[in-house]
Enzyme design. Structure first.
Site, PDB file in Angstrom:
ATOM      1  N   LYS A  44       0.891   0.217  14.981  1.00  0.00           N
ATOM      2  CA  LYS A  44       2.258   0.184  15.475  1.00  0.00           C
ATOM      3  C   LYS A  44       2.609  -1.044  16.322  1.00  0.00           C
ATOM      4  O   LYS A  44       3.794  -1.300  16.562  1.00  0.00           O
ATOM      5  CB  LYS A  44       2.535   1.441  16.319  1.00  0.00           C
ATOM      6  CG  LYS A  44       2.637   2.699  15.491  1.00  0.00           C
ATOM      7  CD  LYS A  44       3.927   2.749  14.724  1.00  0.00           C
ATOM      8  CE  LYS A  44       3.939   3.816  13.665  1.00  0.00           C
ATOM      9  NZ  LYS A  44       3.776   3.326  12.322  1.00  0.00           N
TER      10      LYS A  44
ATOM     11  N   TYR B 215       3.715   6.847   9.956  1.00  0.00           N
ATOM     12  CA  TYR B 215       2.916   5.669   9.597  1.00  0.00           C
ATOM     13  C   TYR B 215       3.780   4.608   8.946  1.00  0.00           C
ATOM     14  O   TYR B 215       3.624   3.410   9.234  1.00  0.00           O
ATOM     15  CB  TYR B 215       1.792   6.070   8.660  1.00  0.00           C
ATOM     16  CG  TYR B 215       0.670   5.041   8.569  1.00  0.00           C
ATOM     17  CD1 TYR B 215      -0.496   5.180   9.311  1.00  0.00           C
ATOM     18  CD2 TYR B 215       0.787   3.931   7.733  1.00  0.00           C
ATOM     19  CE1 TYR B 215      -1.505   4.232   9.240  1.00  0.00           C
ATOM     20  CE2 TYR B 215      -0.208   2.986   7.659  1.00  0.00           C
ATOM     21  CZ  TYR B 215      -1.357   3.140   8.407  1.00  0.00           C
ATOM     22  OH  TYR B 215      -2.354   2.192   8.338  1.00  0.00           O
TER      23      TYR B 215
ATOM     24  N   TYR C 257      -9.455   5.721   6.875  1.00  0.00           N
ATOM     25  CA  TYR C 257      -9.650   6.150   8.261  1.00  0.00           C
ATOM     26  C   TYR C 257     -10.713   7.247   8.255  1.00  0.00           C
ATOM     27  O   TYR C 257     -10.479   8.327   7.700  1.00  0.00           O
ATOM     28  CB  TYR C 257      -8.342   6.696   8.843  1.00  0.00           C
ATOM     29  CG  TYR C 257      -7.296   5.645   9.133  1.00  0.00           C
ATOM     30  CD1 TYR C 257      -7.073   5.211  10.434  1.00  0.00           C
ATOM     31  CD2 TYR C 257      -6.527   5.091   8.112  1.00  0.00           C
ATOM     32  CE1 TYR C 257      -6.111   4.252  10.714  1.00  0.00           C
ATOM     33  CE2 TYR C 257      -5.563   4.124   8.378  1.00  0.00           C
ATOM     34  CZ  TYR C 257      -5.362   3.718   9.685  1.00  0.00           C
ATOM     35  OH  TYR C 257      -4.408   2.765   9.948  1.00  0.00           O
TER      36      TYR C 257
ATOM     37  N   HIS D  79       0.849  -1.189   0.000  1.00  0.00           N
ATOM     38  CA  HIS D  79       0.000   0.000   0.000  1.00  0.00           C
ATOM     39  C   HIS D  79       0.886   1.241   0.000  1.00  0.00           C
ATOM     40  O   HIS D  79       1.773   1.384   0.844  1.00  0.00           O
ATOM     41  CB  HIS D  79      -0.913   0.002   1.225  1.00  0.00           C
ATOM     42  CG  HIS D  79      -2.122  -0.856   1.061  1.00  0.00           C
ATOM     43  ND1 HIS D  79      -3.284  -0.666   1.773  1.00  0.00           N
ATOM     44  CD2 HIS D  79      -2.349  -1.923   0.247  1.00  0.00           C
ATOM     45  CE1 HIS D  79      -4.186  -1.570   1.417  1.00  0.00           C
ATOM     46  NE2 HIS D  79      -3.630  -2.345   0.496  1.00  0.00           N
TER      47      HIS D  79
ATOM     48  N   PRO E 260      -4.608   0.563  18.452  1.00  0.00           N
ATOM     49  CA  PRO E 260      -4.297   0.084  17.092  1.00  0.00           C
ATOM     50  C   PRO E 260      -4.439   1.135  15.996  1.00  0.00           C
ATOM     51  O   PRO E 260      -4.119   0.846  14.845  1.00  0.00           O
ATOM     52  CB  PRO E 260      -5.302  -1.057  16.893  1.00  0.00           C
ATOM     53  CG  PRO E 260      -6.439  -0.733  17.807  1.00  0.00           C
ATOM     54  CD  PRO E 260      -5.822  -0.066  18.995  1.00  0.00           C
TER      55      PRO E 260
END
Length: 391
Positions: A297, A385, A201, A72, A293
């Site tokens: 991580k 990220y 998200y 991704h 979550p």
């Protein structure tokens, strides 16, 4: 039984550590309280940072990941019915993440360990770590109905939050930092292709939602729910209807429904135990820290811990110096606290607190607007990220 490194726990951290040590010519024994089938099916994380992907490749454990994993190059932030993509490679000099479930990582590492590595004992329950301050620590464990002792030069506790490793650190030397959140995630697996090719998200007045995936044919989706929610209180139709509301956009995007095969609720907490080392006992992964979550991580932090330990022990073997081993806790905690910060930021950015005021809700939207209108803010999110350095 005698070995150089006794590893408690055959999750991804313990298994990867055994692989790294094997490649460095260092003996280890892995003790796992559960059976192999349980370890290979327990659902956990699914996002691998660039650094984790690189480590698995270097360790010779990435053949199936590279074949079946889903690279991704970004995520989508969704709020006010608008969509905004964060382009990872453009912001991080080419870094990305890989969608590849923890269950699959464990299967790959177990197969390698049983084929090439040292002993991996399933249904071997660690009872206590003893003599951590001595030069010969040991792990007392129960296996095949009797107690035994694993004598080691070093013990690494990869046995999770509820394991015995952390309890071997004297309370007088321990410091605990934690935060619990008044909500959790209702997570579902569904036999339906993902409705978007990257993670989404979503911040909504009704609460957070996440669209993720396990494969091109299996979706993984999450809903923010009140703390203490029972997953069985939600019917499949109610789950899909709520997801549709929270993911709604102004451009007609649609969420595809399918059969829900699994649902569960994950509590949300932040936790750090300091120090991560006591004598010859080293804590790694959830034994030392937990993150909500939202920032993806947890598994990646555990990988960072065992990479740090394996590098330090290899350095000691080659040079005789314990400098890196002595710095283990400090080195790991720098990365841990950055991951805690990022996970907290993502959680408070996207979730609606039960007692949120209109002022706080407006601040959330202002923070999102800043990220989606500033390349500097986007870059900060993308760098975090895709992963912090393993040093």
């Amino acid at each position: 039984m005698r070995t150089t490194v006794g590893i408690i726990g055959a999750g991804p951290a313990g298994l990867l550590l055994a692989r790294l040590l094997h490649n460095a010519g260092i003996e280890s024994v892995v003790l796992e309280s559960r059976d192999r089938a349980y370890v290979e099916r327990r659902q956990r994380a699914g996002i691998l940072e660039q650094g984790t992907v690189d480590v698995l490749r270097a360790a010779g454990a990435a053949e199936r990941m590279d074949r079946e994993g889903l690279r991704h190059d970004g995520i989508e932030l969704r709020f006010d019915r608008r969509r905004h993509r964060i382009d990872f490679p453009a912001l991080t000099a080419g870094r990305s993440v890989m969608v590849y479930a923890q269950t699959e990582v464990c299967k790959d590492l177990i197969a390698l360990q049983l084929k090439e590595g040292g002993p991996l004992l399933f249904e071997a329950e660690a009872l206590a770590v003893e003599g951590a301050e001595s030069e010969r620590p040991c792990v007392r464990f129960r296996y095949e109905g009797r107690e035994d002792v694993l004598q080691c030069d070093y013990v690494v506790g990869c046995d999770g939050f509820w394991g015995v490793s952390r309890t071997a650190v004297p309370a007088a030397l321990s410091r605990v930092f934690e935060r619990t959140y008044p909500f959790g995630w209702l997570g579902v697996l569904a036999d339906v292709p993902p409705s978007h090719d990257e993670l989404v998200y979503a911040r909504h007045d009704r609460g957070f939602a996440l669209l993720s995936m396990r494969s091109p044919s299996v979706s993984r989706l999450y809903l923010q729910v009140p703390e203490g929610t029972d997953a069985e209180d939600w019917s499949d139709d109610e789950i899909w209807a709520e997801l549709e509301q929270r993911f709604e956009t102004a451009d007609g995007w649609r969420l595809e429904r399918g059969p829900i095969t699994q649902k569960s609720v994950t509590p949300m907490r932040s936790f750090v135990h300091e120090p991560m080392r006591h004598g010859r006992l080293f804590l790694a992964g959830d034994a030392a820290h937990i993150v909500p979550p939202t920032g993806a991580k947890g598994l990646n932090l555990a990988v960072g811990d065992v990479v740090t330990f394996a590098r330090a022990l290899t350095y000691e073997k080659e040079t005789g110096s314990t400098e890196l081993l002595d710095a283990y806790s400090e080195t790991c905690l720098r990365r841990v606290w950055q991951a805690e910060r990022f996970s907290y930021d993502m959680t408070t950015l996207l979730h609606r607190a039960p007692d949120a005021t209109p002022f706080e809700e407006r601040l959330q939207l202002a923070r999102l607007a800043r990220i989606t209108s500033s390349r500097a803010a986007e870059t900060d999110l993308a760098e975090a990220y895709t992963g912090f350095p393993h040093d």
